[in-house]
Structures are given as C-alpha cells and as structure tokens.
Write a protein that holds these residues in place. Sequence first.
Motif, short mmCIF file in Angstrom:
data_model
loop_
_atom_site.label_atom_id
_atom_site.label_comp_id
_atom_site.label_asym_id
_atom_site.label_seq_id
_atom_site.Cartn_x
_atom_site.Cartn_y
_atom_site.Cartn_z
N GLY A 45 0.79 -1.22 0.00
CA GLY A 45 0.00 0.00 0.00
C GLY A 45 0.83 1.28 0.00
O GLY A 45 0.33 2.34 0.37
N GLN A 46 2.09 1.18 -0.42
CA GLN A 46 2.98 2.35 -0.43
C GLN A 46 2.97 3.06 -1.78
O GLN A 46 3.16 4.27 -1.84
N LEU A 47 2.80 2.31 -2.85
CA LEU A 47 2.78 2.85 -4.21
C LEU A 47 1.51 2.40 -4.91
O LEU A 47 0.95 1.35 -4.58
N GLY A 48 1.10 3.19 -5.89
CA GLY A 48 -0.07 2.83 -6.68
C GLY A 48 0.09 3.29 -8.11
O GLY A 48 0.97 4.10 -8.43
N GLU A 49 -0.77 2.78 -8.96
CA GLU A 49 -0.74 3.15 -10.39
C GLU A 49 -1.52 4.43 -10.63
O GLU A 49 -2.59 4.63 -10.04
N ARG A 50 -1.00 5.26 -11.50
CA ARG A 50 -1.65 6.52 -11.87
C ARG A 50 -2.16 6.44 -13.31
O ARG A 50 -1.65 5.64 -14.11
N PRO A 51 -3.12 7.27 -13.66
CA PRO A 51 -3.68 7.24 -15.02
C PRO A 51 -2.68 7.62 -16.11
O PRO A 51 -2.88 7.31 -17.27
N ASP A 52 -1.57 8.25 -15.73
CA ASP A 52 -0.57 8.66 -16.72
C ASP A 52 0.51 7.60 -16.95
O ASP A 52 1.53 7.85 -17.57
N MET A 54 2.39 6.18 -14.75
CA MET A 54 3.47 6.26 -13.77
C MET A 54 2.97 5.70 -12.44
O MET A 54 1.78 5.52 -12.25
N VAL A 55 3.91 5.41 -11.53
CA VAL A 55 3.53 5.02 -10.19
C VAL A 55 3.59 6.26 -9.31
O VAL A 55 4.38 7.17 -9.56
N GLY A 56 2.76 6.27 -8.31
CA GLY A 56 2.75 7.38 -7.38
C GLY A 56 2.88 6.88 -5.96
O GLY A 56 2.60 5.71 -5.67
N VAL A 57 3.32 7.77 -5.10
CA VAL A 57 3.50 7.44 -3.69
C VAL A 57 2.20 7.72 -2.95
O VAL A 57 1.67 8.83 -3.01
#
Length: 122
Positions: A45-52, A54-57
């Motif tokens: 649960g530290q990183l997730g997928e973004r619509p662009d 990329m991964v986000g914090v």
Amino acid sequence: MTKSLISRRHFNRLALYALAAGMLTAALPQLALAQDALATAKAAGQLGERPDGMVGVVPGAPDTAQVLAQQVNAQRLARYQEIAKGNGTALDKVQAVAGQQLIERTPAGQYVMTAAGQWQRK
C-alpha cells in the motif's frame, strides 16, 4: 462513425505497443529487481498506479517508496518515449494507454489514482 472506428483501431494499436513495452521491461534483468520491489511496495500500500502510466507514492509511505517511484518512473518514461517516437504518437497518448492497462491489471486491494487525482483501493 468511421472517425470513431479509426480512433478505436489506433487506440488498440497503442495498447498493444504499451503492453509489449511492459513485457520487454519485465524481461530485462536489471529491471527485474525493480519490478520485484515495485510489486512489494504496491502490495504494502505504499505505491499505486496513476492514469498517466506512472507510479505514485500513497500518502503515509516511507521515503524509500519515493526513491523507488522515481526509479520506476524514469524507466517507464524512457520506454514510453521510445514507443511514442517509434509510432509517431504523442507521449501523453502512450502514457494514457499504459496507465489504463496498468490500472486495469492492478489487483483488488491495491491503490490506484482516480482521474480526479485521488487514491483509492481497487
């Protein structure tokens, strides 16, 4: 109607290129460790997928998650740029296709960013 059909075909072609890029990235040995670390951080649960694409914090993640996100995003951006250049396509379109695919493939319980920029568990 023809215009939307052509657009859909173009979208499908981009989706295939993005998927191929993801498979190539996972196959390279030096990226395998980053992929393992990414999977672990996403499961925690530290990183997730973004619509662009990329991964986000995710808020509350440790500083190490930010470092990992920067490494993964640099690798992804390089691949997206190659794909865009090779296909004469805008970078943001390649990223959007990749982002959609990555979010769709994200397992339940992991974080994804909504189009509005909010984190949610899938």
